[in-house]
Design an enzyme around this catalytic site. Structure first.
Site, PDB file in Angstrom:
ATOM      1  N   SER A   1       8.038   0.922  19.634  1.00 11.16           N
ATOM      2  CA  SER A   1       8.946   0.883  18.510  1.00 11.16           C
ATOM      3  C   SER A   1      10.334   0.400  18.895  1.00 11.16           C
ATOM      4  O   SER A   1      10.539  -0.746  19.248  1.00 11.16           O
ATOM      5  CB  SER A   1       8.959   2.269  17.872  1.00 11.16           C
ATOM      6  OG  SER A   1       9.508   2.252  16.595  1.00 11.16           O
TER       7      SER A   1
ATOM      8  N   ASP B   1      13.464 -12.230  24.250  1.00  9.78           N
ATOM      9  CA  ASP B   1      13.561 -13.420  23.404  1.00  9.78           C
ATOM     10  C   ASP B   1      14.887 -14.150  23.593  1.00  9.78           C
ATOM     11  O   ASP B   1      14.955 -15.385  23.483  1.00  9.78           O
ATOM     12  CB  ASP B   1      13.400 -13.036  21.931  1.00  9.78           C
ATOM     13  CG  ASP B   1      11.946 -12.786  21.548  1.00  9.78           C
ATOM     14  OD1 ASP B   1      11.075 -12.924  22.425  1.00  9.78           O
ATOM     15  OD2 ASP B   1      11.687 -12.432  20.384  1.00  9.78           O
TER      16      ASP B   1
ATOM     17  N   LYS C   1       4.027  -1.273  18.437  1.00  9.01           N
ATOM     18  CA  LYS C   1       4.349  -0.685  17.128  1.00  9.01           C
ATOM     19  C   LYS C   1       5.470  -1.502  16.492  1.00  9.01           C
ATOM     20  O   LYS C   1       6.630  -1.383  16.875  1.00  9.01           O
ATOM     21  CB  LYS C   1       4.761   0.771  17.252  1.00  9.01           C
ATOM     22  CG  LYS C   1       5.105   1.401  15.897  1.00  9.01           C
ATOM     23  CD  LYS C   1       5.462   2.869  16.030  1.00  9.01           C
ATOM     24  CE  LYS C   1       5.769   3.482  14.670  1.00  9.01           C
ATOM     25  NZ  LYS C   1       7.071   3.069  14.127  1.00  9.01           N
TER      26      LYS C   1
END
Length: 567
Positions: free
Chosen positions: A308, A319, A333
């Site tokens: 999460s 990223d 998740k």
């Protein structure tokens, strides 16, 4: 907004046997109005109201005619839980009786004495006091039996019942009688607001390369402030590189995840987007302030229990090519929950959106809206022709969590360790050791010597502990197959000979797997003197994840990974 997978225990609630029919129609209208952002009321009004009427009629008939007492509150709670389970594990009903547990999940705070407890045989005992809280300050140790709480004997109570007696409003007193080695002691403790630290440990783990380390356990309301404070302290101590450890961190508040990314990423950078069924949940979250340090070399540790909010932090930093991710693939998740207030002080925690990190990918692993023939959610299928790349052009995957840049697998502990742990023998030996040794010195310097290890072997020699190896489990499966196919009688001698060879030998395993046993034993003994901080320090020297991170920094191999040119 929370992203953490909470598992709150179920308890009873009160409910009427049957609401008048007009209430069902009114509820149906309210539900339909609530969803009017994207669907026309007329499309679903009849279906909702019809099924609510069926439900109330069925509930009434069960209460009147079922052969035994149905316990209406429990029956309704079971029905609600079953309904929500058909959606996803994170959409949950929270009755008033569980609100304190829910508050603890989101804030890490509760009123109490600051100690973990567990049941062992017929007694309830302290399993670990929290550092610098009432139990510890009163001299209560792990292994102390709890005899009475405010005059009530706790024999026969379960841990939930004892926990409720110990918890209470901060500032109130509670009298606790404990027993150690047959001697009782009475403690009058003043409850405090207990805050489980988001950052249980920080420190310099490699002085020569100036590598700092921060362990982040959760994303409660103070997580980003705690990380900021820890980072400030480490930089003042000379840290020029940082390891951020998110292993085992199941998540928490989305805003705290964004704020932690912002510590390392410049202002106005995209961190995460959420997209839901209604436009209210289509939101973009960017960094809002100047970073604390946008150039500090950074490695993030993750494992299969990093979920999460942990995946937002690690995924966004990956990223944006801001950090090297080291460890194992994360949990996967990618769902966001929002809490809604219900009547009678209850709440609904409902999944309202999916989240997407800067490359545009969603890391949700399971598709709960599609299930296989056994009812299990299937894995999410990657979007056709969709490609995802980091800022520097490195390819990354959608779904199935965050794949680390450098994989490290924690060696599986020997089965004998599990047997010793399940039988509480590490705990019992550490309890004995603590009563015999007033001081063990600094946590990071404590070693399990040959003499200490032999003392432990002698301690467990006459204790009962059981464990099965995977080899034995595979042999048992083979025997069952052989019996089914009628080869067992023919192969009996060979199978029994193999069983003797594969059967665990406790004496041999205590020698063969000494390094594994030593790690757990050292951790347990150190925790008695140095608590949670000591556990973290003791684990550093044999932690393969930390060792790999230090190696990447020392050899200069971390930076090339982010540029896409791995060496």
């Amino acid at each position: 907004m929370t992203l953490s997978p909470n598992h709150l225990r179920s308890m009873n609630m009160r409910s009427n046997a049957r609401a008048p029919r007009w209430r069902a129609w009114l509820a149906a209208g309210a539900i339909t109005a609530g969803g009017a952002f994207t669907i026309a009321a007329g499309d679903n009004f009849f279906e909702i109201s019809k099924n609510l009427e069926i439900f109330t009629d069925l509930y009434k008939e069960l209460n009147i005619y079922y052969v035994d007492d149905t316990q209406p509150g429990r029956l309704m709670k079971t029905g609600i839980d079953a309904m929500l389970t058909s959606l996803d594990p994170y959409t949950q009903y929270i009755p008033e009786s569980d609100i304190e547990d829910y508050r603890f999940q989101t804030t890490g705070q509760y009123g109490g004495i600051g100690a973990l407890i567990k049941r062992k045989g017929d007694v309830v005992m302290v399993s670990e006091p929290y550092e610098n809280y009432p139990a510890m300050k009163a001299g209560i140790w792990a292994g102390d039996e709890i005899v009475e709480v405010d005059g009530r004997k706790v024999g026969g109570m379960n841990t939930d019942e004892v926990s409720k007696l110990l918890k209470g409003q901060s500032g109130t007193a509670v009298k606790v009688v404990t027993r150690r080695n047959g001697n009782t002691a009475t403690h009058t403790l003043v409850r405090e607001e207990i805050k489980i630290p988001d950052v249980p440990y920080k420190g310099i783990v490699d002085a020569s390369n100036k590598v700092g380390y921060i362990k982040l356990n959760s994303f409660t309301q103070t997580a980003s402030a705690d990380v900021r404070s820890a980072l400030k302290d480490l930089k003042e101590q000379g840290a020029a590189k940082l390891i951020l450890d998110l292993r085992g961190n199941g998540g928490g508040l989305l805003r705290e995840a964004v704020s932690i990314v912002n510590l390392f990423v410049p202002k106005n950078q995209l961190v995460v987007e959420t997209r839901g069924r209604i436009s209210e949940w289509d939101k973009t979250y960017k960094t809002l302030s100047e970073p604390m340090d946008a150039e500090l070399p950074l490695i993030v540790l993750v494992d299969g229990q990093s979920a999460s909010a942990s995946e937002i932090v690690s995924g966004a930093l990956q990223d944006l090519d801001r950090a090297v991710i080291v460890g194992e693939r994360t949990f996967g998740k990618g769902l966001v929950q929002q809490t809604k207030d219900l009547i009678y002080n209850s709440k609904l925690k409902v999944t309202v959106a999916k989240y997407y990190i800067p490359s545009g990918r969603c890391i949700q692993k399971l598709d709960y809206s599609h299930r296989d023939s056994t009812g299990k959610a299937i894995e999410v299928q990657a979007r056709p022709n969709a490609t995802f790349k980091t800022r520097n052009g490195r390819p990354v995957e959608e779904g199935k969590g965050i794949l680390p840049d450098v994989e490290v697998m924690e060696p599986e502990l020997a089965k004998v360790v599990g047997g010793l742990y399940e039988a509480d023998l590490f705990f019992d030996f550490a309890t004995k050791y603590r009563t015999e040794h007033a001081d063990i010195g600094p946590a990071e310097d404590f070693k399990v010597t040959d003499a200490l290890y032999q003392e432990f072997v002698a301690f467990v020699k006459d204790k009962r502990f059981e464990y099965d190896t995977e080899s034995m489990e595979a042999l048992d499966a083979l025997v069952e197959k052989a019996k089914k196919e009628r080869y067992y009688d023919v192969a009996y001698d060979e199978l029994e000979a193999l069983r003797k060879e594969l059967a665990p030998d406790r004496t041999e395993d205590l020698v063969r797997f000494r390094p594994d046993i030593e790690d757990v034993l050292r951790n347990e003994i150190v925790s008695r003197d140095h608590f949670q901080t000591g556990r973290a320090k003791a684990a550093m020297s044999t932690d393969p994840y930390v060792a790999k991170a230090i190696e990447l920094f020392a050899t200069g191999k971390a930076a090339p990974i982010l540029s896409g040119s791995r060496n």
